[in-house]
Scaffold this motif. Structure first.
Motif, PDB file in Angstrom:
ATOM      1  N   ILE A   1     -12.506  -5.710  19.828  1.00  0.00           N
ATOM      2  CA  ILE A   1     -11.128  -5.338  19.517  1.00  0.00           C
ATOM      3  C   ILE A   1     -10.425  -4.752  20.735  1.00  0.00           C
ATOM      4  N   GLY A   2     -11.104  -3.889  21.464  1.00  0.00           N
ATOM      5  CA  GLY A   2     -10.485  -3.284  22.638  1.00  0.00           C
ATOM      6  C   GLY A   2     -10.090  -4.319  23.670  1.00  0.00           C
ATOM      7  N   ALA A   3     -11.001  -5.259  23.941  1.00  0.00           N
ATOM      8  CA  ALA A   3     -10.705  -6.306  24.920  1.00  0.00           C
ATOM      9  C   ALA A   3      -9.575  -7.207  24.432  1.00  0.00           C
ATOM     10  N   ALA A   4      -9.574  -7.516  23.133  1.00  0.00           N
ATOM     11  CA  ALA A   4      -8.526  -8.374  22.580  1.00  0.00           C
ATOM     12  C   ALA A   4      -7.163  -7.692  22.646  1.00  0.00           C
ATOM     13  N   ILE A   5      -7.123  -6.398  22.395  1.00  0.00           N
ATOM     14  CA  ILE A   5      -5.854  -5.667  22.489  1.00  0.00           C
ATOM     15  C   ILE A   5      -5.317  -5.707  23.910  1.00  0.00           C
ATOM     16  N   GLU A   6      -6.180  -5.499  24.888  1.00  0.00           N
ATOM     17  CA  GLU A   6      -5.730  -5.597  26.276  1.00  0.00           C
ATOM     18  C   GLU A   6      -5.283  -7.018  26.600  1.00  0.00           C
ATOM     19  N   GLY A   7      -5.958  -8.002  26.004  1.00  0.00           N
ATOM     20  CA  GLY A   7      -5.540  -9.388  26.189  1.00  0.00           C
ATOM     21  C   GLY A   7      -4.161  -9.648  25.610  1.00  0.00           C
ATOM     22  N   VAL A   8      -3.876  -9.029  24.468  1.00  0.00           N
ATOM     23  CA  VAL A   8      -2.549  -9.164  23.869  1.00  0.00           C
ATOM     24  C   VAL A   8      -1.489  -8.545  24.776  1.00  0.00           C
ATOM     25  N   VAL A   9      -1.756  -7.329  25.240  1.00  0.00           N
ATOM     26  CA  VAL A   9      -0.774  -6.608  26.044  1.00  0.00           C
ATOM     27  C   VAL A   9      -0.437  -7.393  27.308  1.00  0.00           C
TER      28      VAL A   9
ATOM     29  N   TYR B   1      -2.689 -14.204  15.399  1.00  0.00           N
ATOM     30  CA  TYR B   1      -3.346 -14.339  14.105  1.00  0.00           C
ATOM     31  C   TYR B   1      -4.658 -13.558  14.151  1.00  0.00           C
ATOM     32  N   VAL B   2      -4.790 -12.546  13.252  1.00  0.00           N
ATOM     33  CA  VAL B   2      -5.941 -11.651  13.257  1.00  0.00           C
ATOM     34  C   VAL B   2      -6.666 -11.765  11.927  1.00  0.00           C
ATOM     35  N   ASP B   3      -7.984 -11.862  12.002  1.00  0.00           N
ATOM     36  CA  ASP B   3      -8.783 -11.930  10.769  1.00  0.00           C
ATOM     37  C   ASP B   3      -8.467 -10.720   9.895  1.00  0.00           C
TER      38      ASP B   3
ATOM     39  N   PHE C   1      -6.677  -3.354  13.874  1.00  0.00           N
ATOM     40  CA  PHE C   1      -6.176  -4.009  15.081  1.00  0.00           C
ATOM     41  C   PHE C   1      -4.704  -3.676  15.296  1.00  0.00           C
ATOM     42  N   VAL C   2      -3.902  -3.809  14.249  1.00  0.00           N
ATOM     43  CA  VAL C   2      -2.471  -3.548  14.377  1.00  0.00           C
ATOM     44  C   VAL C   2      -2.216  -2.073  14.686  1.00  0.00           C
ATOM     45  N   ARG C   3      -2.978  -1.188  14.077  1.00  0.00           N
ATOM     46  CA  ARG C   3      -2.802   0.245  14.343  1.00  0.00           C
ATOM     47  C   ARG C   3      -3.090   0.562  15.804  1.00  0.00           C
TER      48      ARG C   3
END
Length: 476
Positions: A259-267, A285-287, A294-296
């Motif tokens: 999740i942490g890596a994906a959030i940085e990928g989003v940013v 699109y998030v499971d 994730f959204v929080r």
């Protein structure tokens, strides 16, 4: 700054100029000639005169000039990056990366030029067969304002390495860095007329490049409707085309993702360059099993992005490049708000404060719980706005990801080998990333499917896009 034709810096034939303003402050950065059709014709004549000698040079001799230019670009990186930030708006660290990226591209084609091109075979009953590659001639390039240095590199690197000459039109809101880069190429030994840069509006300069029969290929990056017009204008002359027409890239975050890596990928994937990137993450699109967390966490991260002048220390996102883009972003967010299409959990407006009043700023915006039929998902939003939807699993995620008229890029975030294999197979896009997004090294072919365009840039095959084959059969 003047336009470059036949190695000379000239005013436009009309004598008119246009201003280039800093989108963060509104200050004047510089001026450029307001070119027209006659200026393009003059540039085409210069490119035609230079073609024979340039094409006759060995690939190694041509590539040496690209290599020397790349070294000089790296030496001047600080000044070039400051100019890019001033006219385009991106944070200075992003501008530094982009200037280095331009140098990377020239160095790549320098190295590739040492590899012999063409094919050879002995065919029983036919004799010795060779397939030679020959340059097309005069090529045209029309580039946008969002990544002007990188996209200029994509287009001139392969074209010049293959032995073509070129007429290039930069965007009106960000022409100055392109002109400076062309100047450096000349200082590195590029002969007069090989690369000509004509500044001015798309409806005159761009259209003449697209329709003039002396230009054998046009490479265009920009909006879909403009790309269609380029194709129509080029059709009577049967020109070769490369059209990169934007995208609405999906990012799929699976239940097992980091999740942490994906959030940085989003940013990075969404808010890099204020979201003004064709391959930016534009649909998330998030499971559903991890969606709330994730959204929080993503909301907190997005709210922490510092918005401001790209030259200021600590700024994570600059302004949009032009007022039309700002108005489109604000309009689509307002429309989603009025239709109650999701919850705006971050941003959704311009930042407050005196320091923002003269600039084209909009806060990084996150919209959660967006319905799948929202315009936020169906259209390309070219700015810092990201819609998020929870999905029941990979089947639904892939269906939604492919339900778009675009097919430029896509990413999937997971550690499951089976999911990776399926997603990379089924995602309908020109490039698919796994546990990353946005990066495009010069070694990798780049282009899209469906409405995202035709043709490819980058990679060894880009030389094919800028050359034509001649088959020779010899029987002794």
């Amino acid at each position: 700054m003047k336009m470059l034709i036949n190695g000379e810096w000239r005013d436009s034939i009309s004598g008119r100029i246009f201003p280039v303003h800093n989108p963060a402050t509104g200050d004047l950065v510089g001026e450029a000639p307001l070119g027209g059709e006659d200026d393009v014709v003059s540039a085409i004549e210069a490119a035609g005169e230079a073609f024979s000698d340039w094409a006759a040079k060995s690939p190694r001799d041509r590539s040496k000039i690209l290599f020397f230019a790349a070294a000089e670009v790296r030496r001047r990186n600080t000044d070039l990056a400051a100019l890019l930030t001033a006219e385009q708006g991106k944070p200075i660290r992003e501008a530094v990366d982009e200037i280095n990226g331009f140098a990377n591209i020239l160095e790549y084609y320098h190295g590739l030029s040492a590899v012999p091109q063409g094919e050879f075979a002995n065919l029983k009953g036919y004799g010795r067969a060779t397939v030679e590659r020959r340059p097309l001639g005069i090529c045209g390039a029309i580039i946008p304002w969002n990544m002007p240095a990188i996209i200029m590199g994509w287009k001139i690197g392969a074209a010049l390495a293959a032995g073509n000459t070129m007429v290039l039109k930069p965007a009106r809101t960000a022409p100055l860095t392109c002109l400076r880069l062309a100047e450096i190429l000349g200082e590195a030994g590029l002969p007069p007329g090989v690369l000509n840069v004509v500044t001015g509006p798309g409806e005159t300069v761009g259209r003449e490049i697209a329709r003039n029969p002396s230009i054998r290929k046009v490479s265009f990056t920009g909006e879909v409707e403009t790309g269609r017009q380029v194709a129509l204008d080029a059709a009577p002359a049967m020109k070769r085309l490369t059209l990169e027409l934007g995208g609405s890239d999906p990012m799929i975050v699976c239940a097992d993702a980091d999740i942490g890596a994906a959030i940085e990928g989003v940013v990075r994937g969404r808010f890099y360059n204020c979201g003004q990137v064709c391959t930016a993450v534009k649909r998330l699109y998030v499971d559903e099993s991890i969606a709330d967390e994730f959204v929080r966490r993503l909301t907190a991260r997005v709210e922490g992005i510092v918005v401001g002048n790209g030259m200021d220390r600590g700024v994570g996102m600059g302004p949009l490049n032009n007022r039309a883009g700002l108005e489109r972003v604000a309009s689509v967010v307002d429309a989603a708000r009025e239709r109650d299409e999701g919850e705006i959990v971050a941003g959704g407006r311009a930042p407050e404060g005196e320091e923002y009043k003269r600039g084209l700023f909009f806060l990084p915006t996150l919209v959660a719980g967006v319905p799948h039929d929202s315009v936020l998902f169906s259209e390309e939003v070219f700015g810092p706005v990201l819609p998020v939807a929870a999905v029941s699993g990979l089947d639904e995620a892939l269906t939604l990801a492919n339900n778009s008229r675009y097919g430029l890029g896509a990413s999937v975030w997971t550690h499951d080998a089976n999911v990776i294999a399926r997603a990379t197979e089924e995602l309908d896009a020109g490039i698919v990333w796994v546990n990353q997004h946005l990066k495009i090294p010069p070694e990798v072919p780049f282009g899209g499917t469906k409405g995202s365009g035709i043709g490819r840039e980058n990679g060894s095959r880009a030389l094919d896009e800028y050359s034509e084959e001649k088959a020779v059969l010899v029987r002794l």
